[in-house]
Enzyme design. Sequence first.
Site, PDB file in Angstrom:
ATOM      1  N   ASP A  69     -20.076  11.377  -4.948  1.00 44.69           N
ATOM      2  CA  ASP A  69     -19.189  10.278  -5.308  1.00 44.69           C
ATOM      3  C   ASP A  69     -18.658  10.608  -6.692  1.00 44.69           C
ATOM      4  O   ASP A  69     -19.375  10.522  -7.692  1.00 44.69           O
ATOM      5  CB  ASP A  69     -19.954   8.953  -5.330  1.00 44.69           C
ATOM      6  CG  ASP A  69     -19.075   7.773  -5.688  1.00 44.69           C
ATOM      7  OD1 ASP A  69     -17.907   7.989  -6.081  1.00 44.69           O
ATOM      8  OD2 ASP A  69     -19.546   6.622  -5.592  1.00 44.69           O
ATOM      9  N   VAL A  70     -17.388  10.991  -6.773  1.00 41.61           N
ATOM     10  CA  VAL A  70     -16.843  11.485  -8.039  1.00 41.61           C
ATOM     11  C   VAL A  70     -16.475  10.361  -9.010  1.00 41.61           C
ATOM     12  O   VAL A  70     -15.829  10.603 -10.034  1.00 41.61           O
ATOM     13  CB  VAL A  70     -15.634  12.414  -7.796  1.00 41.61           C
ATOM     14  CG1 VAL A  70     -16.071  13.704  -7.137  1.00 41.61           C
ATOM     15  CG2 VAL A  70     -14.555  11.718  -6.971  1.00 41.61           C
ATOM     16  N   TYR A 164      -3.019  -0.744  -7.157  1.00 40.76           N
ATOM     17  CA  TYR A 164      -2.702   0.595  -6.671  1.00 40.76           C
ATOM     18  C   TYR A 164      -1.522   1.183  -7.450  1.00 40.76           C
ATOM     19  O   TYR A 164      -1.577   2.327  -7.904  1.00 40.76           O
ATOM     20  CB  TYR A 164      -2.379   0.526  -5.184  1.00 40.76           C
ATOM     21  CG  TYR A 164      -2.147   1.865  -4.524  1.00 40.76           C
ATOM     22  CD1 TYR A 164      -3.203   2.750  -4.323  1.00 40.76           C
ATOM     23  CD2 TYR A 164      -0.878   2.243  -4.091  1.00 40.76           C
ATOM     24  CE1 TYR A 164      -2.998   3.976  -3.708  1.00 40.76           C
ATOM     25  CE2 TYR A 164      -0.664   3.463  -3.478  1.00 40.76           C
ATOM     26  CZ  TYR A 164      -1.727   4.329  -3.288  1.00 40.76           C
ATOM     27  OH  TYR A 164      -1.525   5.542  -2.686  1.00 40.76           O
ATOM     28  N   LYS A 168      -1.763   4.491  -9.891  1.00 43.60           N
ATOM     29  CA  LYS A 168      -0.965   5.677  -9.604  1.00 43.60           C
ATOM     30  C   LYS A 168      -0.006   5.984 -10.743  1.00 43.60           C
ATOM     31  O   LYS A 168       0.228   7.153 -11.085  1.00 43.60           O
ATOM     32  CB  LYS A 168      -0.215   5.504  -8.285  1.00 43.60           C
ATOM     33  CG  LYS A 168      -1.117   5.522  -7.054  1.00 43.60           C
ATOM     34  CD  LYS A 168      -1.936   6.803  -6.958  1.00 43.60           C
ATOM     35  CE  LYS A 168      -2.710   6.916  -5.659  1.00 43.60           C
ATOM     36  NZ  LYS A 168      -3.563   8.129  -5.606  1.00 43.60           N
ATOM     37  N   THR A 199      -0.797   9.531   7.553  1.00 45.74           N
ATOM     38  CA  THR A 199      -2.121  10.138   7.451  1.00 45.74           C
ATOM     39  C   THR A 199      -3.156   9.137   7.962  1.00 45.74           C
ATOM     40  O   THR A 199      -2.829   7.972   8.213  1.00 45.74           O
ATOM     41  CB  THR A 199      -2.442  10.487   5.983  1.00 45.74           C
ATOM     42  OG1 THR A 199      -2.542   9.263   5.233  1.00 45.74           O
ATOM     43  CG2 THR A 199      -1.365  11.377   5.377  1.00 45.74           C
TER      44      THR A 199
END
Length: 262
Positions: A69-70, A164, A168, A199
């Site tokens: 988990d980064v 979000y 970003k 995706t």
Amino acid sequence: MTDRLKGKVAVVTGAAPRGEGVGNGMATAILFAREGAKVVLVNRSAERAEKLAAQIKDEGGEASVFAADVADLDACEAMAAFTMKTYGRLDILHNNVGIGAPGTPETVTLDDWNKVIAANLTTTMLCTKACLPRMKAGGGGSVIMVSSIAGAVGLMGSAGAVAYSTAKAGLHGFTRSVAADYATQNIRANCIVVGSVHTPMVAHMGTEARERRRKMVPMQTEGTAWDIAYGAVYLASDESRWVTGITLPIEGGLVNLRAWPR
């Protein structure tokens, strides 16, 4: 395979998709390997990453899995150390982890805000922090951020996407900062601005919604993860040796083109 990345070692975070289909991280990892890079697949789910690693190896590429988990600095340091122990160098970091959540400033919950900022922005900082010393030791490298049109334009809609969009957009500033700080050390930092691609992350989207998104794109087509991956290969390769601090829109013209009434 054309060996555009031969001799390089790449770390791809969020490499394996969460569902069926090809995600941006998966496509990028596959193309990196096809171009000759040795790829470390970083994912919270080791099982999904192992499946991707097997696919890469079946094609004749080389890949290893590091489950982590980064969002945790210690995990990021262990990721970078694993890469050095396994392959002896670290040339490319492709920061691909991200999640979204709905909400305007009035409706977003603090919990959702913190989760989205952490997943999209803080993970990128932590991974970059861990990998930069290894890149410096190796004489340079390429750090790639994955942003979105949500960070480049305002998205109108009743659901909202303030967390979000903010996260970003933050990646754009982070990219320029890293590029400036490490320009004299042959470390380049660039950011891909992802458009309306289909995706696994948006697999829940129905046919009508996909069609609306397609019609918004000036090229009138829907993108794929492979479109994003080809851009990543360029930014990772020596072909872009004199390119740093940019945001590269891969979005069919959605950010920069507008229809003009005739």
